[in-house]
Design a protein around this motif. Structure first.
Motif, PDB file in Angstrom:
ATOM      1  N   THR A   1       0.785  -1.144   0.105  1.00  0.00           N
ATOM      2  CA  THR A   1       0.065  -0.139  -0.120  1.00  0.00           C
ATOM      3  C   THR A   1       0.817   1.284   0.066  1.00  0.00           C
ATOM      4  N   VAL A   2       1.959   1.312   0.652  1.00  0.00           N
ATOM      5  CA  VAL A   2       2.751   2.364   0.977  1.00  0.00           C
ATOM      6  C   VAL A   2       3.453   2.503  -0.394  1.00  0.00           C
ATOM      7  N   ILE A   3       3.809   1.297  -1.083  1.00  0.00           N
ATOM      8  CA  ILE A   3       4.831   1.551  -2.481  1.00  0.00           C
ATOM      9  C   ILE A   3       3.504   2.363  -3.537  1.00  0.00           C
ATOM     10  N   ALA A   4       2.351   1.767  -3.635  1.00  0.00           N
ATOM     11  CA  ALA A   4       1.390   2.283  -4.291  1.00  0.00           C
ATOM     12  C   ALA A   4       1.053   3.714  -4.062  1.00  0.00           C
ATOM     13  N   GLN A   5       0.969   3.947  -3.073  1.00  0.00           N
ATOM     14  CA  GLN A   5       0.869   5.397  -2.662  1.00  0.00           C
ATOM     15  C   GLN A   5       1.912   6.357  -2.773  1.00  0.00           C
ATOM     16  N   GLY A   6       3.195   5.821  -2.754  1.00  0.00           N
ATOM     17  CA  GLY A   6       4.274   6.684  -2.937  1.00  0.00           C
ATOM     18  C   GLY A   6       4.383   6.881  -4.533  1.00  0.00           C
ATOM     19  N   THR A   7       4.093   5.927  -5.237  1.00  0.00           N
ATOM     20  CA  THR A   7       4.499   5.601  -6.815  1.00  0.00           C
ATOM     21  C   THR A   7       3.289   6.900  -7.327  1.00  0.00           C
ATOM     22  N   GLU A   8       1.898   6.671  -6.868  1.00  0.00           N
ATOM     23  CA  GLU A   8       1.089   7.759  -7.239  1.00  0.00           C
ATOM     24  C   GLU A   8       1.485   9.317  -6.938  1.00  0.00           C
ATOM     25  N   LEU A   9       2.154   9.558  -5.684  1.00  0.00           N
ATOM     26  CA  LEU A   9       2.314  10.703  -5.371  1.00  0.00           C
ATOM     27  C   LEU A   9       3.645  11.340  -6.182  1.00  0.00           C
ATOM     28  N   ALA A  10       4.781  10.248  -6.590  1.00  0.00           N
ATOM     29  CA  ALA A  10       5.642  10.742  -7.492  1.00  0.00           C
ATOM     30  C   ALA A  10       5.047  11.151  -8.975  1.00  0.00           C
ATOM     31  N   LEU A  11       4.139  10.392  -9.419  1.00  0.00           N
ATOM     32  CA  LEU A  11       3.371  10.568 -10.590  1.00  0.00           C
ATOM     33  C   LEU A  11       2.677  11.987 -10.710  1.00  0.00           C
ATOM     34  N   ALA A  12       2.095  12.097  -9.331  1.00  0.00           N
ATOM     35  CA  ALA A  12       1.475  13.484  -9.310  1.00  0.00           C
ATOM     36  C   ALA A  12       2.265  14.742  -9.223  1.00  0.00           C
ATOM     37  N   GLU A  13       3.359  14.666  -8.540  1.00  0.00           N
ATOM     38  CA  GLU A  13       4.120  15.657  -8.376  1.00  0.00           C
ATOM     39  C   GLU A  13       5.827  15.535  -8.769  1.00  0.00           C
ATOM     40  N   PRO A  14       6.039  15.470  -9.907  1.00  0.00           N
ATOM     41  CA  PRO A  14       7.008  15.217 -11.057  1.00  0.00           C
ATOM     42  C   PRO A  14       8.231  15.734 -10.029  1.00  0.00           C
ATOM     43  N   PRO A  15       8.278  16.992  -9.768  1.00  0.00           N
ATOM     44  CA  PRO A  15       9.479  17.741  -9.256  1.00  0.00           C
ATOM     45  C   PRO A  15      10.157  16.944  -7.743  1.00  0.00           C
ATOM     46  N   ARG A  16       9.127  16.105  -7.199  1.00  0.00           N
ATOM     47  CA  ARG A  16       9.379  15.334  -5.960  1.00  0.00           C
ATOM     48  C   ARG A  16       9.656  13.860  -6.226  1.00  0.00           C
ATOM     49  N   THR A  17      10.029  13.496  -7.502  1.00  0.00           N
ATOM     50  CA  THR A  17       9.830  12.093  -7.908  1.00  0.00           C
ATOM     51  C   THR A  17      11.290  11.689  -7.236  1.00  0.00           C
TER      52      THR A  17
ATOM     53  N   LEU B   1       3.247   0.856 -10.831  1.00  0.00           N
ATOM     54  CA  LEU B   1       1.793   0.809 -10.480  1.00  0.00           C
ATOM     55  C   LEU B   1       1.083  -0.517 -10.816  1.00  0.00           C
ATOM     56  N   ALA B   2       1.224  -0.903 -12.125  1.00  0.00           N
ATOM     57  CA  ALA B   2       0.980  -2.312 -12.456  1.00  0.00           C
ATOM     58  C   ALA B   2       1.474  -3.178 -11.817  1.00  0.00           C
ATOM     59  N   MET B   3       2.672  -3.188 -11.456  1.00  0.00           N
ATOM     60  CA  MET B   3       3.125  -4.405 -10.799  1.00  0.00           C
ATOM     61  C   MET B   3       2.804  -4.467  -9.203  1.00  0.00           C
ATOM     62  N   THR B   4       2.663  -3.461  -8.813  1.00  0.00           N
ATOM     63  CA  THR B   4       2.103  -3.415  -7.415  1.00  0.00           C
ATOM     64  C   THR B   4       0.738  -3.961  -7.317  1.00  0.00           C
ATOM     65  N   ALA B   5      -0.338  -3.626  -8.382  1.00  0.00           N
ATOM     66  CA  ALA B   5      -1.592  -3.997  -8.179  1.00  0.00           C
ATOM     67  C   ALA B   5      -1.331  -5.770  -8.459  1.00  0.00           C
ATOM     68  N   GLN B   6      -0.325  -6.283  -9.390  1.00  0.00           N
ATOM     69  CA  GLN B   6      -0.207  -7.677  -9.585  1.00  0.00           C
ATOM     70  C   GLN B   6       0.309  -8.344  -8.057  1.00  0.00           C
ATOM     71  N   ALA B   7       1.272  -7.536  -7.613  1.00  0.00           N
ATOM     72  CA  ALA B   7       1.875  -8.016  -6.371  1.00  0.00           C
ATOM     73  C   ALA B   7       0.684  -8.111  -5.184  1.00  0.00           C
ATOM     74  N   GLU B   8      -0.180  -7.017  -5.216  1.00  0.00           N
ATOM     75  CA  GLU B   8      -1.354  -7.234  -4.260  1.00  0.00           C
ATOM     76  C   GLU B   8      -2.452  -8.694  -4.456  1.00  0.00           C
ATOM     77  N   ALA B   9      -2.465  -8.678  -5.984  1.00  0.00           N
ATOM     78  CA  ALA B   9      -3.083  -9.910  -6.266  1.00  0.00           C
ATOM     79  C   ALA B   9      -2.741 -11.199  -6.022  1.00  0.00           C
ATOM     80  N   ASP B  10      -1.083 -11.154  -6.175  1.00  0.00           N
ATOM     81  CA  ASP B  10      -0.424 -12.350  -5.616  1.00  0.00           C
ATOM     82  C   ASP B  10      -0.507 -12.519  -4.259  1.00  0.00           C
TER      83      ASP B  10
END
Length: 712
Positions: free
Chosen positions: A161-177, A553-562
């Protein structure tokens, strides 16, 4: 057993055979499993007519009414059994007028009814324990899945969950990537370490994988390996340390390259587990290659030693405590398993079945003791003391028979005859029963024949009439069979209970090993890929990093399914995970499984429906067949996908009627436009479920990986 009972009446009464045979035949309906469907009120009415006709019209002993009373105890009309006993006493009192003879015959009749009830119920209980052993294993696996799910979701689930949220934040705020992805990398690295630790931990519960690896290593090095397993799994945390000792010992043997043979032994006793590795390739007992293991074993409360055998073989021995809490708690049998008549709820548990067997045995022994006391001349105190010792010894026979006890029983059988005469002849049956329990059949039966012969000889010496001598002789066999039957059935209940719990432990262990494999192969791979992508994204410019983050993000969703597939905690069932679990449970039950998954990517609702079908099919294989082989396969078809489950060992050519499980599955498949059929042919039962193309790949419905990919 029942034929032996009837023999007493047939031999005792000249015309007893006329009605004795039909009474015996009717009683078999309560004994033979294939005839139990004929049980009911009409049968009891016919038994009552036959029993009382034999007594009133053919002058048969009232003891034959014990069959009727025993049948009543097995039915809803159990309260009428005492009425039958009272009627037997009244009839015999009117017929003979002797109080002692009437008491003797009435006691025999009551004992016969108790024996019939006890043997029949215990036989049913043995069959029930045997049948529910697999349901218990499945319940244990379900409980273990919940435990695994809780453990993994607390750690790995939160990390994903933390990985997914962090990735979404990086996509939303490119300067903080770079900053955000740096934190994601730390989380991903920790999650990967947790996955590997959890996988190793589940494997550590068992020494079996390490033993298999050790055997392979030794074999590849040209060392003949012999494995002697004497422990019960899972081992808990001790398994990890034992596995390390085994691994290091075998590595050292292979490194030296001088050994020709190696023996790996395990033992478990009094809460401690011992592992011994012996090889013929060392000249000294030095602990080279073990490093700090002796200290680690000592810190864990164990002992690790090395030494040389008298034959010059080097041994490494480690002993560790295995706390009871590492063993899975017994799972109670499923609720609702009551007899068809509903009355004897005493037999719902294994301990209750054991208690009933001991109670019936005690009643029989004390009943025969009372019969003997009725005819003891003079002071009965010495006879009471002897009989008390006999009763205790018979009850102790449930837990095993020792030769000294058999010797004492022999003395108590024959010596009191000198003082009590005819009254003591009936005790010989309590010697015949322990003999049948103590020796194998080729030895036991000749010894029982000798006991019966001795009773006949003593009866002749005492000047008893021939019918009485024959009665005592046959009663010796009957009593011996009663003791043997009650004790042996009680032992069988205990043995089956132990086997059932062992099967549950094996199934839980298989579930843990499956979780360990899936953590390593599925989730470990996904987390490693996520970590790699995050590291790459951190080094790229924001535009190029965006593509990598979308992959994360796609890999994280797959990891959650796994993760859901590994733990089994998911609303949408995974057909692949369910198939793997089914294979482990069926294999643990000794059923050979052929698994072939060839379906393509499936929408969640279709995979859930087919997974539910598979679960029900496996449940039916376990509970309603004596299967030795089971075939599970999925087949892509032009019109959709098909799931087929076939098993041998069909007990009845007809399917189960009124099955709510099958009905629910039919409804579920119908909602998707699917169909299901089930039937038996040539000893094989087949369940076939088909979902048409119209139920597949609907808009916006995510599809999981195909079964072929998952098992690859």
């Amino acid at each position: 057993m029942f034929a032996a009972f009837m023999a007493v009446y047939l031999l005792a009464m000249p015309l007893g055979s006329v009605m004795g045979v039909p009474v015996l035949g009717l009683q078999l309906v309560w004994v033979v499993p294939s005839l139990r469907r004929f049980r009911g009120m009409p049968l009891l009415a016919v038994q009552a007519c036959a029993g009382y006709a034999a007594v009133l019209c053919y002058d048969t002993s009232v003891g034959i009414l014990g069959f009727l009373a025993g049948s009543l105890l097995l039915s809803r009309l159990w309260t009428l059994a005492p009425v039958v006993a009272v009627s037997a006493a009244v009839i015999d009192s009117v017929r003979q007028g002797d109080v002692f003879d009437t008491a003797n015959v009435t006691i025999s009749m009551v004992l016969s009814s108790l024996v019939i009830y006890g043997l029949t119920r215990l036989t049913e209980r043995v069959d029930e324990v045997h049948t529910t052993r697999l349901a218990l294993a499945m319940a244990a696996v379900a409980e273990e899945r919940l435990r695994i799910a809780a453990e993994l979701n607390d750690g790995l689930g939160h990390g994903l969950t933390v990985i997914a949220q962090g990735t979404e934040l990086a996509l939303a705020e490119p300067p903080r990537t770079a900053e955000v992805i740096g934190e994601v990398v730390i989380t991903a690295r920790a999650a990967l370490a947790d996955a590997r630790t959890a996988s190793a931990g589940y494997r550590a519960m068992s020494l079996a994988p390490e033993i298999t690896t050790a055997r392979a290593m030794l074999s590849s090095a040209g060392v003949v390996a012999e494995v002697r397993v004497g422990h019960t799994e899972p081992l808990g945390l001790a398994g990890a340390l034992l596995a390390t000792v085994l691994r290091e010992s075998v590595t050292e043997i292979v490194r030296r390259g001088t050994a020709r043979t190696c023996v790996i032994e395990t033992e478990e006793a009094d809460g401690r587990m011992s592992l011994r590795v012996t090889d013929d390739g060392a000249r000294t007992a030095a602990d080279d290659g073990l490093g700090g293991l002796p200290r680690q074993v000592s810190d864990a409360g164990g002992v690790l030693t090395t030494g040389l055998t008298p034959g010059g073989h080097r041994t490494v021995t480690v002993t560790l405590p295995v706390p009871p809490e590492t063993r899975p708690a017994p799972v109670p049998p499923p609720d609702g398993q009551v007899g068809a008549w509903g009355w004897p709820t005493l037999l719902h548990g294994d301990q209750a079945a054991y208690t009933v067997s001991v109670a019936v045995l005690a009643s029989v022994v004390m009943g025969f003791s009372v019969k003997a006391l009725l005819y003891v001349p003079g002071n009965v105190v010495p006879a009471v003391v002897c009989l008390a010792v006999i009763v205790v010894m018979q009850l102790r026979s449930v837990n095993g028979r020792r030769m000294w006890a058999l010797t004492l029983m022999t003395l108590l059988t024959y010596l009191p005859v000198l003082a009590f005469g005819r009254a003591w002849l009936g005790i010989a049956g309590f010697l015949a029963g322990p003999i049948l329990l103590a020796f194998p059949a080729p030895i036991a039966w000749p010894l029982v024949a000798c006991v019966m012969t001795s009773v006949a000889v003593i009866g002749s010496v005492l000047g008893l009439p021939l019918p009485d001598t024959v009665n005592f002789t046959v009663s010796t066999l009957v009593t011996g069979l009663v003791v043997y039957g009650l004790v042996r059935l009680a032992q069988l209940v205990k043995e089956l209970q132990n086997a059932r719990e062992e099967l549950a432990r094996s199934a839980v262990l298989e579930e843990r090993l499956r979780a360990a494999r899936d953590l390593h192969d599925l989730l470990g791979h996904s987390l490693a890929a996520i970590l790699l992508k995050c590291e790459l994204a951190r080094r790229l410019d924001p535009e190029r990093a965006r593509a990598e983050l979308l992959d994360v993000l796609a890999m994280t969703a797959q990891a959650e399914a796994d993760l859901r597939a590994v733990s089994g905690e998911h609303r949408d069932l995974s057909l692949t995970a369910e198939a793997g679990s089914a294979r482990s449970v069926l294999t643990a039950a000794g059923i050979e499984v052929s698994l072939g998954l060839a379906h393509g990517a499936l929408p969640a609702e279709v995979e859930t429906a087919l997974s539910a079908v598979l679960r029900e099919a496996v449940t039916n294989v376990l509970r309603h067949s004596a299967a030795r082989r089971c075939v599970i396969e999925t087949l892509p078809e032009s019109g959709g996908v098909r799931l087929r489950v076939r098993n041998d060992g069909v007990r009845s050519p007809e399917g189960r009627r009124g099955s709510s499980g099958i009905g629910n599955l039919t409804t579920r498949l119908t909602s998707l436009g699917g169909l299901m059929s089930a039937g038996a042919e040539d000893g094989w039962f087949e369940l076939d479920a088909h979902v048409p193309r119209g139920g597949l790949g609907g808009p916006g419905t995510p599809a999981r990986r195909s079964g072929a990919e998952a098992v690859r």
